[in-house]
Design an enzyme around this catalytic site. Structure first.
Site, short mmCIF file in Angstrom:
data_model
loop_
_atom_site.label_atom_id
_atom_site.label_comp_id
_atom_site.label_asym_id
_atom_site.label_seq_id
_atom_site.Cartn_x
_atom_site.Cartn_y
_atom_site.Cartn_z
N LYS A 1 38.02 14.08 33.98
CA LYS A 1 36.73 14.75 34.23
C LYS A 1 36.95 15.94 35.15
O LYS A 1 37.69 15.83 36.15
CB LYS A 1 35.77 13.74 34.86
CG LYS A 1 34.35 14.26 35.07
CD LYS A 1 33.47 13.17 35.70
CE LYS A 1 32.04 13.59 35.88
NZ LYS A 1 31.20 12.52 36.50
N SER B 1 27.37 7.32 36.25
CA SER B 1 27.99 8.35 35.40
C SER B 1 29.24 7.94 34.63
O SER B 1 29.71 8.71 33.80
CB SER B 1 28.31 9.59 36.24
OG SER B 1 27.14 10.34 36.40
N SER C 1 27.02 11.57 33.90
CA SER C 1 27.57 12.90 33.85
C SER C 1 28.99 12.98 33.28
O SER C 1 29.45 14.08 32.96
CB SER C 1 27.57 13.50 35.26
OG SER C 1 28.41 12.76 36.12
N1 GLN Z 1 22.68 10.46 36.60
C1 GLN Z 1 22.74 10.21 38.01
C2 GLN Z 1 22.41 11.46 38.75
O1 GLN Z 1 22.10 12.42 38.14
C3 GLN Z 1 24.10 9.70 38.39
C4 GLN Z 1 25.13 10.75 38.44
C5 GLN Z 1 26.49 10.23 38.73
O2 GLN Z 1 26.74 9.02 38.71
N2 GLN Z 1 27.38 11.13 39.04
O3 GLN Z 1 22.46 11.51 39.93
#
Ligand code: GLN
Length: 482
Positions: free
Chosen positions: A79, A178, A154
């Site tokens: 990532k 994420s 994400s």
């Molecule tokens: N979707 C969640 C957010 O937008 C979690 C993001 C993540 O785990 N990096 O904060």
């Protein structure tokens, strides 16, 4: 059969018998990327020449006697919020479009030392903020099961790269879901380790008290292999802990007799779509057939997890994002006046969701609001922690849906941040309490994958991996999208 169908374990067996070379495997993956990634958008950068060169080196070493075990010659993706010496590290943001990091993240270094071939860096929501992959400043990633759907986020690119066989396994990061949420939407396995299990050194921080690095893979055994390689104490990250790292793979087939699984009623209630519910009811039945004792439990405080998260996360984000000012890090304007410089760099190169969180975080931390919001959220966090520690006196693991629905359509929630945030309602409480959890494909609804989430007590990745592995076998063969 294509070489991209082979699991990590099968790759090692093939290398041992000299059935194929690392160069051949890497070439096959690069070909797969060439044919499919234009449409899917999983990668932000592909390290074509470097991967081929590393493969040739490894082939020489294997001929010279290197034993292919563990992760030797396994093509993986990383990532793009994890720093790498090679290429750029963008965090999915225009702000870092040209940023070259001076060092590898510890997790990346450990993989390279273990013999992994890194194929490239994967797309993600900007600075890991998002649940659909649509917040990437470059282009959205599409779900290979249905290209009109989001892949989750994400770690969108990492999930899709695994699902579409554009790499064998990948690293993601999980602050509120994420890793698990895109794993669930894209039909792959995603593991978020206990907070402190894996070093965060070289991970571009979003919410430092919640972020963890972890694997996405096609099978549970592969997630176990990758976790073993990246886990452990790192003096460069003060929050990494000195805990023994067990040999997870050795324990996957241990008997589950005597273990109790709790089904938290709050996660199965309203909000859970009918289709997902059907698939998950069958999944929990399978857990019973595996010999686990099933217990219905309640976690009434966990429902406040999301509310606490959207105070705590933006607060830490507003602090962590301060370094992207065009002076210390990031793109820079020609402005001579300092204030204009700040306004213009941050105004121009940060995306809408990132700005929303900086503003929200700055607000809840400001004098007069700190007590009303931040302090309250920290108290709620304590209560949720307490609730989880109490429940783990009664049960060994918890099982619940990873997400309330299957993958939604591209564009469906981009105009409604609240609806987007709700995609993480089942994953966020786990981060709040620092627990380990895994999402494993349970079945399909409407042609889209449904994920089963297994949550463990702190440091008990072994238990959730065992149950997930045996569940995976009982569920029957899983296929990746055609
Ligand atoms: N979707 C969640 C957010 O937008 C979690 C993001 C993540 O785990 N990096 O904060």
């Amino acid at each position: 059969m294509s070489l991209t169908e082979l699991s990590i374990q099968e790759l090692q067996a093939g290398y041992q018998k000299r059935d194929f070379t690392v160069s051949e495997v890497v070439a096959e993956y690069l070909k797969q990327i060439d044919s499919h990634d234009k449409e899917l958008g999983a990668y932000l950068s592909v390290w074509r020449d470097e991967a081929a060169a590393a493969a040739r080196e490894l082939d020489k070493k294997i001929i010279g006697g290197l034993e292919p075990t563990g992760l030797v010659g396994v093509p993986m993706a990383v990532k793009d919020v994890l720093t790498t010496e090679q290429g750029v590290t963008t965090a999915g943001s225009k702000m870092l479009a040209h940023y070259r990091a001076p060092y590898n993240a510890t997790a990346v270094d450990k993989l390279i030392q273990a013999g992994v071939i890194v194929l490239g860096k994967t797309n993600c929501d900007e600075f890991a903020m998002g649940s659909s992959g649509e917040n990437s400043a470059f282009f959205p990633t599409k779900n290979p099961w249905n290209k009109t759907k989001v892949p989750g986020g994400s770690s969108s690119g990492s999930a899709v790269a695994v699902a579409a066989r554009l790499c064998r396994a990948a690293l993601g990061t999980d602050t509120g879901g994420s890793i698990r949420q895109p794993a669930s939407f894209s039909g792959v396995v995603g593991l978020k380790p206990t907070y402190g299990r894996v070093s965060r050194y070289g991970l571009i921080a979003m919410t430092s008290s919640l972020d963890q690095v972890g694997p996405l893979s096609a099978t549970v055994a592969e997630a176990a292999t990758v976790l073993k390689a990246i886990a452990g104490l790192d003096f460069k990250d003060a929050t990494s802990r000195n805990k023994t790292v067990p040999d997870y793979n050795d324990k996957l087939n241990h008997s589950l007799k005597g273990l109790t699984v709790g089904l938290p009623q709050e996660f199965f209630g309203k909000g859970l779509s009918r289709g997902s519910k059907q698939v998950l009811e069958k999944a929990t039945q399978t857990l019973g057939e595996l010999g686990l004792k099933i217990k219905h439990v309640n976690l009434p405080k966990s429902v406040y997890g999301l509310a606490a998260y959207y105070i705590i996360a933006p607060s830490e984000i507003s602090a962590n994002m301060a370094r992207f000012d065009g002076l210390r890090f990031g793109e820079s304007t020609e402005d001579r006046k300092l204030f204009n410089h700040y306004l213009n760099t941050r105004g121009r190169w940060l995306g809408k969701e990132v700005k929303r969180r900086i503003i929200l975080g700055t607000y809840v931390l400001s004098a007069g609001y700190y007590d009303a919001y931040y302090r309250q959220a920290v108290k709620v966090r304590q209560l949720i922690n307490q609730e989880f520690s109490n429940i783990f006196k009664e049960v060994d693991i918890l099982a619940c849906p990873t997400t309330p629905t299957v993958a939604f359509s591209l564009g469906e929630k981009t105009a409604d941040p609240m609806a987007m945030y709700l995609a993480d309602v089942n994953t966020v409480p786990v981060n709040i309490a620092g627990l380990p959890a895994i999402s494993v494909p349970a079945g399909l609804y409407d042609g889209l994958p449904v994920g089963l989430q297994l949550i463990g007590a702190p440091w008990e990745e072994v238990k959730i991996l065992q149950v997930a592995h045996q569940f995976e076998r009982a569920r029957g063969p899983w296929h990746l999208p055609a």
